[in-house]
Design an enzyme around this catalytic site. Structure first.
Site, PDB file in Angstrom:
ATOM      1  N   ARG A  43       8.080  -5.133  -0.557  1.00  0.00           N
ATOM      2  CA  ARG A  43       9.122  -5.719  -1.410  1.00  0.00           C
ATOM      3  C   ARG A  43       9.188  -5.082  -2.792  1.00  0.00           C
ATOM      4  O   ARG A  43      10.246  -5.013  -3.414  1.00  0.00           O
ATOM      5  CB  ARG A  43       8.895  -7.220  -1.558  1.00  0.00           C
ATOM      6  CG  ARG A  43       9.097  -8.000  -0.275  1.00  0.00           C
ATOM      7  CD  ARG A  43       8.525  -9.374  -0.402  1.00  0.00           C
ATOM      8  NE  ARG A  43       7.133  -9.303  -0.881  1.00  0.00           N
ATOM      9  CZ  ARG A  43       6.400 -10.349  -1.210  1.00  0.00           C
ATOM     10  NH1 ARG A  43       6.913 -11.554  -1.136  1.00  0.00           N
ATOM     11  NH2 ARG A  43       5.159 -10.186  -1.620  1.00  0.00           N
ATOM     12  N   LYS A 148      -6.532  -6.167  12.778  1.00  0.00           N
ATOM     13  CA  LYS A 148      -7.132  -7.468  13.028  1.00  0.00           C
ATOM     14  C   LYS A 148      -6.814  -8.392  11.845  1.00  0.00           C
ATOM     15  O   LYS A 148      -6.595  -7.892  10.750  1.00  0.00           O
ATOM     16  CB  LYS A 148      -8.630  -7.327  13.244  1.00  0.00           C
ATOM     17  CG  LYS A 148      -9.409  -6.984  11.956  1.00  0.00           C
ATOM     18  CD  LYS A 148     -10.832  -7.471  12.006  1.00  0.00           C
ATOM     19  CE  LYS A 148     -11.420  -7.514  10.625  1.00  0.00           C
ATOM     20  NZ  LYS A 148     -12.547  -8.260  10.342  1.00  0.00           N
ATOM     21  N   ASP A 235     -14.415 -13.653  11.814  1.00  0.00           N
ATOM     22  CA  ASP A 235     -14.336 -12.450  10.985  1.00  0.00           C
ATOM     23  C   ASP A 235     -14.998 -11.243  11.662  1.00  0.00           C
ATOM     24  O   ASP A 235     -14.517 -10.126  11.541  1.00  0.00           O
ATOM     25  CB  ASP A 235     -15.024 -12.732   9.639  1.00  0.00           C
ATOM     26  CG  ASP A 235     -14.605 -11.750   8.559  1.00  0.00           C
ATOM     27  OD1 ASP A 235     -13.409 -11.429   8.506  1.00  0.00           O
ATOM     28  OD2 ASP A 235     -15.473 -11.313   7.781  1.00  0.00           O
ATOM     29  N   HIS A 240     -15.522  -6.780  16.010  1.00  0.00           N
ATOM     30  CA  HIS A 240     -16.495  -5.686  15.904  1.00  0.00           C
ATOM     31  C   HIS A 240     -17.708  -5.878  16.820  1.00  0.00           C
ATOM     32  O   HIS A 240     -18.115  -4.969  17.539  1.00  0.00           O
ATOM     33  CB  HIS A 240     -17.005  -5.559  14.469  1.00  0.00           C
ATOM     34  CG  HIS A 240     -15.923  -5.422  13.450  1.00  0.00           C
ATOM     35  ND1 HIS A 240     -14.793  -4.682  13.674  1.00  0.00           N
ATOM     36  CD2 HIS A 240     -15.793  -5.924  12.209  1.00  0.00           C
ATOM     37  CE1 HIS A 240     -14.017  -4.739  12.604  1.00  0.00           C
ATOM     38  NE2 HIS A 240     -14.597  -5.496  11.705  1.00  0.00           N
ATOM     39  N   LYS A 330     -23.062 -12.371   5.622  1.00  0.00           N
ATOM     40  CA  LYS A 330     -22.750 -11.860   4.280  1.00  0.00           C
ATOM     41  C   LYS A 330     -23.953 -12.113   3.384  1.00  0.00           C
ATOM     42  O   LYS A 330     -24.779 -12.973   3.675  1.00  0.00           O
ATOM     43  CB  LYS A 330     -21.542 -12.586   3.719  1.00  0.00           C
ATOM     44  CG  LYS A 330     -20.269 -12.252   4.447  1.00  0.00           C
ATOM     45  CD  LYS A 330     -19.090 -12.266   3.513  1.00  0.00           C
ATOM     46  CE  LYS A 330     -17.834 -11.772   4.185  1.00  0.00           C
ATOM     47  NZ  LYS A 330     -17.753 -10.325   4.345  1.00  0.00           N
TER      48      LYS A 330
HETATM   49  N1  LIG Z   1      -7.719  -3.745   2.906  1.00  0.00           N
HETATM   50  C1  LIG Z   1      -8.500  -3.311   3.859  1.00  0.00           C
HETATM   51  O1  LIG Z   1      -9.385  -2.489   3.670  1.00  0.00           O
HETATM   52  C2  LIG Z   1      -8.307  -3.843   5.265  1.00  0.00           C
HETATM   53  C3  LIG Z   1      -9.246  -3.469   6.239  1.00  0.00           C
HETATM   54  C4  LIG Z   1      -9.052  -3.903   7.548  1.00  0.00           C
HETATM   55  C5  LIG Z   1      -7.944  -4.679   7.876  1.00  0.00           C
HETATM   56  N2  LIG Z   1      -7.059  -5.058   6.926  1.00  0.00           N
HETATM   57  C6  LIG Z   1      -5.874  -5.836   7.333  1.00  0.00           C
HETATM   58  O2  LIG Z   1      -4.708  -5.144   6.917  1.00  0.00           O
HETATM   59  C7  LIG Z   1      -3.689  -6.053   6.561  1.00  0.00           C
HETATM   60  C8  LIG Z   1      -3.230  -5.770   5.124  1.00  0.00           C
HETATM   61  O3  LIG Z   1      -4.322  -5.983   4.247  1.00  0.00           O
HETATM   62  P1  LIG Z   1      -4.286  -5.530   2.712  1.00  0.00           P
HETATM   63  O4  LIG Z   1      -5.678  -5.713   2.213  1.00  0.00           O
HETATM   64  O5  LIG Z   1      -3.648  -4.191   2.556  1.00  0.00           O
HETATM   65  O6  LIG Z   1      -3.325  -6.648   2.063  1.00  0.00           O
HETATM   66  P2  LIG Z   1      -2.567  -6.602   0.666  1.00  0.00           P
HETATM   67  O7  LIG Z   1      -3.209  -5.669  -0.291  1.00  0.00           O
HETATM   68  O8  LIG Z   1      -2.343  -8.016   0.274  1.00  0.00           O
HETATM   69  O9  LIG Z   1      -1.145  -5.958   1.049  1.00  0.00           O
HETATM   70  C9  LIG Z   1      -0.139  -6.664   1.687  1.00  0.00           C
HETATM   71  C10 LIG Z   1       1.118  -5.806   1.713  1.00  0.00           C
HETATM   72  O10 LIG Z   1       2.157  -6.539   2.347  1.00  0.00           O
HETATM   73  C11 LIG Z   1       3.319  -6.458   1.541  1.00  0.00           C
HETATM   74  N3  LIG Z   1       4.148  -7.653   1.751  1.00  0.00           N
HETATM   75  C12 LIG Z   1       3.840  -8.944   1.460  1.00  0.00           C
HETATM   76  N4  LIG Z   1       4.860  -9.747   1.792  1.00  0.00           N
HETATM   77  C13 LIG Z   1       5.828  -8.950   2.309  1.00  0.00           C
HETATM   78  C14 LIG Z   1       7.128  -9.180   2.828  1.00  0.00           C
HETATM   79  N5  LIG Z   1       7.651 -10.415   2.906  1.00  0.00           N
HETATM   80  N6  LIG Z   1       7.839  -8.116   3.256  1.00  0.00           N
HETATM   81  C15 LIG Z   1       7.343  -6.877   3.191  1.00  0.00           C
HETATM   82  N7  LIG Z   1       6.119  -6.585   2.718  1.00  0.00           N
HETATM   83  C16 LIG Z   1       5.380  -7.615   2.277  1.00  0.00           C
HETATM   84  C17 LIG Z   1       2.799  -6.371   0.124  1.00  0.00           C
HETATM   85  O11 LIG Z   1       3.708  -5.728  -0.737  1.00  0.00           O
HETATM   86  P3  LIG Z   1       4.812  -6.443  -1.644  1.00  0.00           P
HETATM   87  O12 LIG Z   1       4.160  -7.565  -2.369  1.00  0.00           O
HETATM   88  O13 LIG Z   1       5.271  -5.304  -2.523  1.00  0.00           O
HETATM   89  O14 LIG Z   1       5.872  -6.887  -0.708  1.00  0.00           O
HETATM   90  C18 LIG Z   1       1.622  -5.427   0.343  1.00  0.00           C
HETATM   91  O15 LIG Z   1       2.085  -4.103   0.385  1.00  0.00           O
HETATM   92  C19 LIG Z   1      -4.275  -7.445   6.757  1.00  0.00           C
HETATM   93  O16 LIG Z   1      -3.920  -7.914   8.025  1.00  0.00           O
HETATM   94  C20 LIG Z   1      -5.786  -7.212   6.699  1.00  0.00           C
HETATM   95  O17 LIG Z   1      -6.491  -8.176   7.453  1.00  0.00           O
HETATM   96  C21 LIG Z   1      -7.221  -4.635   5.626  1.00  0.00           C
END
Ligand SMILES: NC(=O)c1ccc[n+]([C@@H]2O[C@H](COP(=O)([O-])OP(=O)(O)OC[C@H]3O[C@@H](n4cnc5c(N)ncnc54)[C@H](OP(=O)(O)O)[C@@H]3O)[C@@H](O)[C@H]2O)c1
Length: 485
Positions: A43, A148, A235, A240, A330
């Site tokens: 967004r 996941k 989790d 895993h 953890k």
């Molecule tokens: N971070 C990691 O290392 C990691 C590792 C393994 C798995 N995951 C998984 O990956 C997924 C994302 O995690 P994250 O840590 O990257 O989350 P995050 O930092 O909160 O990012 C979420 C993303 O979704 C976008 N978003 C939110 N609402 C939206 C909407 N209505 N329309 C379009 N885009 C929208 C946000 O951007 P805007 O606010 O600009 O819309 C942001 O780019 C999750 O399912 C998490 O469990 C993450």
């Protein structure tokens, strides 16, 4: 064939920390298919240039400054595009579709949709892709990558699968568990199936038990509110830990192909006995670190487990009677993911006056992260008089043997998605069977009638009751922090 990777969640953490650095590294190493483009959607209003600048900074940090090459980046960045949009706004998918058509031109392209966003957006994103005909494959393959959690229990996993299958065929769906992208996990299959010396002893005749540990040093931090609804079972165990168990216990497939490998993994889950509610207490142990209830977002009377140990039985010819202990927590002593194959004691105790050396059978330790390697522990004679024994080990370290940088797990996995190889991704039936196994533990631990949770101090290997639980079964946990070279 050109490729387009469409990332939903373009401005998020996963995209900047893992996905884009991984794609960049693939390009730097000459592995990225020519004409690969990235199109991001979220967004936040950004231009192509603004998103490129953000990604340049994060890629420098997360791909590693020493690996960052300005010239490669310029070529890489030319293929990066941003399309502002909201997953919940239908018109934004029409705009995305138009933009993709402009970028791809009239030719064909393999398109990978990556759901790098919160799980609540999976359903609206998939449905919108369906409504706009964006899963349809007349102009090249269409694939979708799901992060996941794949649901939070069997019922929600089924709903998610039904949603995915209403738009995509299962062959188009790639459920990612980055553990399977680790060299050391894939090497476990090589160790077992490309060598002849391990397989003959890889069963109930020689193996006493198996321990699989995923220990984290970190606390829940900012994820308190989410974590309190998930707990350690959701989790870590459904994904895993069960993945590692499957690779450890599976039979050799007749061919190394995605369907044959995944069939063998699912057979392991099929053979695991699903416990009844009244069997869980004896087959598991749980704990919570002191201080967890003061983490932001966590209720002060929370009974959520931040540590868990469970025992599973695999009822087939190979594993009957060999307990598999899975453990994760953890705020533990160190960060380590390891599989320990505990071998039986010799039938005759020649050198210890007939007394079995408790817990000191041979061990094969497979280290997954942060150390990546294998150690074989065996008894040797201490030099000098008498027959004093000591455990020593043969040690294989990936980083010492292969001086080249080990790729980050996301690199081979992203390449596999582009090439359509699903061997290292979870299949729908695999996910559902995993939840079937884990759900009874979740339900029993959440039962208000369950005993109060045991506490442990940060830096310990779980509560003291965890050691007592193992000792009552004549075994002990293998609590060693890896030495990193
Ligand atoms: N971070 C990691 O290392 C990691 C590792 C393994 C798995 N995951 C998984 O990956 C997924 C994302 O995690 P994250 O840590 O990257 O989350 P995050 O930092 O909160 O990012 C979420 C993303 O979704 C976008 N978003 C939110 N609402 C939206 C909407 N209505 N329309 C379009 N885009 C929208 C946000 O951007 P805007 O606010 O600009 O819309 C942001 O780019 C999750 O399912 C998490 O469990 C993450």
């Amino acid at each position: 064939m050109p490729h387009t990777i469409v990332i939903f969640g373009a401005s998020g953490d996963l995209t900047s920390r893992k996905l884009v650095p991984a794609i960049y590294n693939l390009m730097r190493c000459g592995k990225l298919p020519a004409e690969t483009r990235i199109v991001g959607m979220s967004r936040t209003p950004l231009s192509d240039e603004q998103w490129r600048a953000m990604l340049e900074e994060s890629t420098r940090t997360f791909a590693g400054e020493s690996r960052f090459d300005a010239e490669t980046w310029v070529a890489f960045a030319a293929g990066i595009h941003y399309q502002p949009g909201d997953i919940e706004v239908d018109a934004d998918f029409a705009s995305l579709k138009t933009r993709l058509a402009e970028i791809e031109g009239s030719g064909t392209a393999t398109r990978v949709y990556y759901l790098a966003t919160a799980p609540r957006f999976y359903k609206p994103a998939v449905e919108a892709l369906g409504r706009h005909g964006m899963a349809e494959e007349s102009r090249g393959a269409r694939r979708i990558v799901v992060e996941k959690p794949f649901g939070t229990d069997l019922a929600t996993a089924k709903q998610l699968n039904a949603c995915l299958h209403s738009v995509f065929h299962e062959s188009q769906v790639f459920r990612i568990d980055h553990y399977l992208g680790k060299e050391s996990v894939q090497n476990l299959m090589v160790l077992r199936f490309a060598n002849t010396i391990f397989e003959p002893v890889w069963d109930r005749r020689y193996i006493d038990h198996v321990q699989i540990t995923v220990a984290e040093e970190v606390a829940v931090g900012r994820r308190g509110a989410y974590y309190d609804t998930a707990g350690v079972l959701r989790d870590m165990f459904q994904n895993h830990l069960l993945q590692l168990l499957m690779v450890t216990a599976m039979e050799a497939p007749a061919k190394y192909r995605s369907d044959t490998v995944r069939n063998e993994k699912v057979k392991v889950l099929d053979a695991i006995r699903v416990l009844a509610a009244d069997e869980v207490a004896e087959a598991s142990i749980r704990g919570q670190y002191v201080g967890y209830r003061h983490e932001p977002g966590v209720p002060t009377d929370s009974q959520t487990a931040t540590f868990g140990g469970i025992r599973l039985e695999i009822n087939n010819w190979r594993w009957q009677g060999v307990p598999f202990y899975l453990r994760s927590g953890k705020q533990m002593s160190c960060r380590t993911t390891q599989i320990v194959i505990g071998f039986r004691q010799p039938p005759l105790q020649l050198f210890s006056g007939g007394i079995p050396v408790h817990g000191e059978g041979n061990r094969l330790v497979i280290q997954i992260q942060p150390a990546e390697g294998i150690q074989l522990h065996f008894h040797t004679k201490v030099p000098g008089a008498g027959m004093r024994l000591r455990m020593t080990d043969l040690d294989f370290s990936y980083s010492e043997q292969f001086r080249d940088r080990l790729p980050e797990a996301y690199e081979p996995l992203l390449l596999d998605v582009m090439q359509g190889d699903a061997s290292l991704f979870a299949r729908a039936d695999e996910v559902e069977k995993s939840w079937q196994i884990i759900d009874p533990f979740v339900d029993a631990w959440r039962d208000p009638a369950a005993p109060r949770i045991d506490l442990y101090e940060p830096g310990e290997w779980g509560p003291a009751s965890s050691n007592r639980w193992m000792e009552a079964q004549g075994r002990s946990w293998f609590d060693i922090c890896p030495v990193l070279s």
